[in-house]
Write an enzyme that holds these catalytic residues in place. Structure first.
Site, short mmCIF file in Angstrom:
data_model
loop_
_atom_site.label_atom_id
_atom_site.label_comp_id
_atom_site.label_asym_id
_atom_site.label_seq_id
_atom_site.Cartn_x
_atom_site.Cartn_y
_atom_site.Cartn_z
N LYS A 13 3.64 -8.02 3.05
CA LYS A 13 2.75 -8.31 4.18
C LYS A 13 1.84 -9.46 3.81
O LYS A 13 1.56 -9.72 2.63
CB LYS A 13 1.95 -7.08 4.59
CG LYS A 13 1.05 -6.47 3.50
CD LYS A 13 -0.28 -7.15 3.28
CE LYS A 13 -1.14 -6.46 2.22
NZ LYS A 13 -2.35 -7.24 1.83
N ASP A 143 -3.05 0.79 2.70
CA ASP A 143 -2.06 -0.09 3.32
C ASP A 143 -0.76 0.64 3.67
O ASP A 143 0.04 0.12 4.46
CB ASP A 143 -1.71 -1.25 2.38
CG ASP A 143 -2.82 -2.27 2.26
OD1 ASP A 143 -3.82 -2.16 3.00
OD2 ASP A 143 -2.69 -3.18 1.43
#
Length: 294
Positions: A13, A143
């Site tokens: 990401k 996350d």
């Protein structure tokens, strides 16, 4: 019953921006960010075991098996699922093929954990929904729920309050400056500002390119000069910034050709690569199936 799953992707990401808006009494920082999935991935292999053991099939430098987020994710899922027909819990052999750097701000460990939860939920026929997997994932790291969501997102809270966000197709050039940044050191720094004014999703949606900043960047660049050097060089081609707590630095481009032109000029001291924006997680088809099994 399926017994193996091979080459399961765990995508990286990028934080398109990252604002620190406050700090809770328990010490956790309050954030706002946009998570962008990209097609640079670790890959993982899974093999079903019927003796209940969870084993990592290869060494990961600097990470003990007991500390590995994939092993911890598997154990957490195992504790939340029903045993097999004979009353024994199912286990797994897990092999991790690392591509993403550790301490790079790309979410590699969290993504590996999420892929483990997705793959073993399917392999063990556990039947947990996306939401149930995300509740497990947040116990492993803030996350992890994002990677289980399966889509790009605007995130708030400690990163676990997620809102699906449609993002444009883009290409990215990413530089690995050659340092590994300990996240805790960045958040502990007295130089870190923790009072950025909160924004709305529409603020970002109305001007996504170059929106906001990364509040962690100044601290990381001061502690690790190679990050500052990479930002300065890549900044010649656009709005270069750090992702997460570092160390990787990125810049976005509208076309692959533009990204290639930058890579052709890259100084030799850095490892650098291009990546394409993803609209959804490569294992989204398994996430959808998870939801249908509820």
């Amino acid at each position: 019953m399926t017994r193996t799953l091979h080459n399961c992707p765990a995508p990286a990401k990028l934080n398109l921006f990252l604002h620190v808006t406050g700090r809770r009494e328990d010490g956790y920082h309050l954030l706002q960010t946009v998570f962008q999935l990209i097609d640079r991935c670790d890959t993982l292999d899974f093999e079903l075991r019927e003796d209940g053991l969870i084993k990592r099939g290869n060494a990961v430098p600097g990470v003990a098996e007991s500390d590995d987020l994939t092993v911890r994710a598997a154990a957490l899922l195992q504790s939340a699922t029903r045993p097999s027909a004979d009353g024994k819990p199912l286990g797994a052999n897990i092999r991790i093929n690392k591509c993403l750097p550790m301490g790079g701000g790309l979410g590699g460990g969290s993504s590996d954990a999420a892929t483990t939860l997705i793959a073993l939920n399917y392999l063990w026929q556990a039947g947990l929904s996306n939401l149930e997997l995300m509740k497990l994932g947040v116990q492993l790291g803030a996350d992890v729920p994002f990677f289980l969501l399966g889509e790009n997102a605007f995130a708030e809270g400690i990163g676990e309050a997620l809102h699906v966000l449609a993002l444009p197709k883009r290409w990215f050039v990413v530089i690995e400056p050659g340092v590994s940044v300990p996240t805790a050191a960045i958040f502990r720094s007295a130089d870190l500002t923790r009072d950025t004014k909160p924004v709305r999703i529409t603020d970002f949606s109305n001007a996504p390119n170059g929106f906001g900043k990364n509040d962690l960047q100044a601290v990381a660049a001061k502690l690790f000069p190679p990050i500052a050097e990479a930002i300065k060089w890549l900044g010649k081609f656009g709005d270069a910034r750090m992702t997460g707590s570092g160390a990787c630095v990125f810049c976005s481009f509208e076309s692959e050709r533009e990204a290639d032109r930058v890579l052709e000029q890259m100084p030799p001291q850095w490892k650098a690569w291009k990546a394409e924006a993803l609209m959804q997680h490569p294992l989204a088809h398994l996430l959808n199936r998870n939801q249908e099994l509820v």
